[in-house]
Design an enzyme around this catalytic site. Structure first.
Site, short mmCIF file in Angstrom:
data_model
loop_
_atom_site.label_atom_id
_atom_site.label_comp_id
_atom_site.label_asym_id
_atom_site.label_seq_id
_atom_site.Cartn_x
_atom_site.Cartn_y
_atom_site.Cartn_z
N GLU A 1 -7.41 34.24 73.32
CA GLU A 1 -8.06 35.47 72.90
C GLU A 1 -8.48 36.26 74.13
OE1 GLU A 1 -9.96 33.49 68.82
OE2 GLU A 1 -11.29 34.43 70.30
N ALA B 1 -11.18 34.27 75.59
CA ALA B 1 -11.04 32.82 75.50
C ALA B 1 -9.63 32.45 75.91
CB ALA B 1 -11.35 32.31 74.10
N SER C 1 -8.62 29.92 79.22
CA SER C 1 -8.75 28.50 79.56
C SER C 1 -9.80 27.80 78.71
CB SER C 1 -9.11 28.35 81.05
OG SER C 1 -8.09 28.86 81.87
N GLN D 1 18.09 24.39 111.43
CA GLN D 1 17.20 23.39 110.86
C GLN D 1 16.14 24.01 109.95
OE1 GLN D 1 15.45 20.78 113.74
NE2 GLN D 1 17.35 19.66 114.13
N GLY E 1 16.35 39.78 103.03
CA GLY E 1 16.24 41.05 102.32
C GLY E 1 16.98 41.05 101.00
N GLU F 1 -0.56 27.80 79.17
CA GLU F 1 -0.74 26.42 78.69
C GLU F 1 -1.59 25.58 79.65
OE1 GLU F 1 1.74 24.24 76.32
OE2 GLU F 1 3.26 25.79 76.05
N SER G 1 -3.29 26.03 86.71
CA SER G 1 -3.27 24.91 87.66
C SER G 1 -4.67 24.37 87.90
CB SER G 1 -2.66 25.37 89.00
OG SER G 1 -1.27 25.59 88.87
#
Length: 420
Positions: A147, A150, A152, A315, A377, A400, A403
């Site tokens: 929401e 609302a 997390s 490398q 680029g 969902e 992190s």
């Protein structure tokens, strides 16, 4: 050094299959190759067009339905795998093709998961097939939790469900945000508060049947990535639904809320039950994006020459690609472990589902950024797909469970401390 120490040790090869095995079965390989073919031949060639259009790719959903990739039967087949690996394998391959189109195809499975995690067998049989429609007329489903205030904190949902005992109906009022397929879905699964004083334990999940009055689509969201997947607000204004549309039934809800009022322990709230089940699958989607970027950057580095030699001979480039492969494979193993645990009933004692989603999402963002850097680029232009993959990847550290939330869940699980 003795001769014995220099001789290789030969261990006996067991005659019976060992419990730990990373070989895919023939069925798993066949499904993987089938989905990969669809992703390579149908999804990826159309990806840039639908990203630009920012529209639901109904023709591609229709193609997926015709070949049996989209539908209740397909989802049931993927989930039926006793190892739990087929569903993440399918998602990885599909999202390797394109994440926006992949979400347009797989987004309905979240609504199906919501019904599966909270509903009765009769409700599953009635509503999950309706989420998908038919191969001739495919439909989509929506799972509505977040929401405006609302995200997390799903315990603070303001959408309210009130029971009208005289009519044996539930009346829903509120606003949902960031709903995949919101407003265009045939079936909406909505999590609402029945008793706000109980917080998350006073919530329940409801099915909003097709063409129900009082449900309206709000503003369609114009997004950074996953642009082929429809996302919108959903408004519920005195939305009346039959009492039978409460997933799990009123008797179970009343029992659960009574336990909560008495201070006894109970099941997780409806939203969290669905998220816990789906997190490894969402992680697999992120891995598909990361793998697409890695493979493209690897081939580019082999073909692109600077200073008279392919850039992969530097490398800095070679090591970056090595790290990309390393991180992607590590993330996949976490996803497979969590998927296996979820399917075989092993409890996530250390938040293994959150681990898998956290790692995969952050690897996807990092790997796609590395791919842009390797292309230089060119990677920053829309003529090359890596910039789109980078845009698509970012949401996997947000939706969902961000992190930060995943780290909180893991920290609580491993410490046993209710860290605020």
């Amino acid at each position: 050094m003795s001769a014995a120490a220099e001789s290789p040790i030969e261990l006996p090869v067991p005659d019976e299959p060992v419990p730990f095995n990373l070989d895919l079965s023939d069925d798993q390989r066949d499904i993987r190759d089938w989905v990969h073919g669809f992703a390579a031949d149908v999804v990826r060639p159309a990806a840039a067009e639908w990203d630009e259009r920012e529209e639901t790719p109904w023709p591609i959903i229709g193609e997926a339905a015709k070949i049996g990739l989209y539908g209740f039967e397909a989802l049931a087949q993927f989930y039926a795998d006793p190892s739990g690996l087929t569903l993440p394998i399918v998602n990885e391959e599909l999202f390797w093709g394109d994440a926006g189109i992949g979400m347009a195809i797989m987004g309905t499975s979240l609504a199906a998961a919501g019904i599966f995690s909270s509903g009765t067998p009769e409700q599953m049989g009635e509503w999950i097939p309706q989420c998908f429609g038919t191969p001739e007329e495919p439909k989509v489903g929506a799972f509505c939790v977040s929401e405006p205030d609302a995200g997390s904190d799903v315990s603070s949902l303001r959408t309210r469900a009130v029971y009208d005992e005289a009519k044996h109906e539930w009346v829903l009022n509120g606003q949902k945000a960031w709903a995949t397929n919101g407003g265009i879905a045939t079936v909406h699964v909505v999590v609402a508060s029945v008793d706000r004083e109980l917080g998350s334990r006073g919530q329940a999940a409801f099915v909003i049947p097709p063409d129900t009055k009082g449900l309206e689509m709000g503003t369609k969201v114009k997004k950074h990535g996953l642009r082929a997947s429809h996302t919108a607000d959903v408004f519920l204004d005195d939305c009346r639904i039959p009492g039978s549309c409460l997933l799990g039934g009123k008797e179970k809800l009343d029992e659960r809320m009574a336990r909560a009022r008495e201070g006894r322990s109970g099941k997780r709230q409806a939203a969290m039950q669905t998220f816990e089940a789906s997190r490894p699958t969402v992680g697999a989607q992120a891995i598909g994006i990361a793998r697409a970027a890695y493979e493209y950057a690897l081939e580019y580095a082999k073909e692109r020459s600077q200073f008279g030699r392919p850039i992969i001979t530097n490398q800095a480039i070679a090591f970056a690609l090595a790290d990309m492969k390393l991180e992607i494979d590590a993330a996949r193993l976490l996803v497979w472990r969590a998927s296996w645990m979820g399917r075989t009933g092993k409890p996530f004692t250390a938040a293994e589902g959150s681990m898998s989603k956290l790692k995969a999402g952050e690897v996807a963002v990092w790997a796609t950024e590395r791919a842009i850097q390797i292309l230089g680029g060119n990677g920053y232009t829309r003529e090359y797909p890596v910039e789109r993959w980078h845009r698509d990847a970012k949401i996997y550290t947000i939706f969902e469970g961000t992190s930060e939330i995943q780290r909180l869940v893991i920290a609580r699980a491993i410490s046993g401390v209710q860290i605020p």
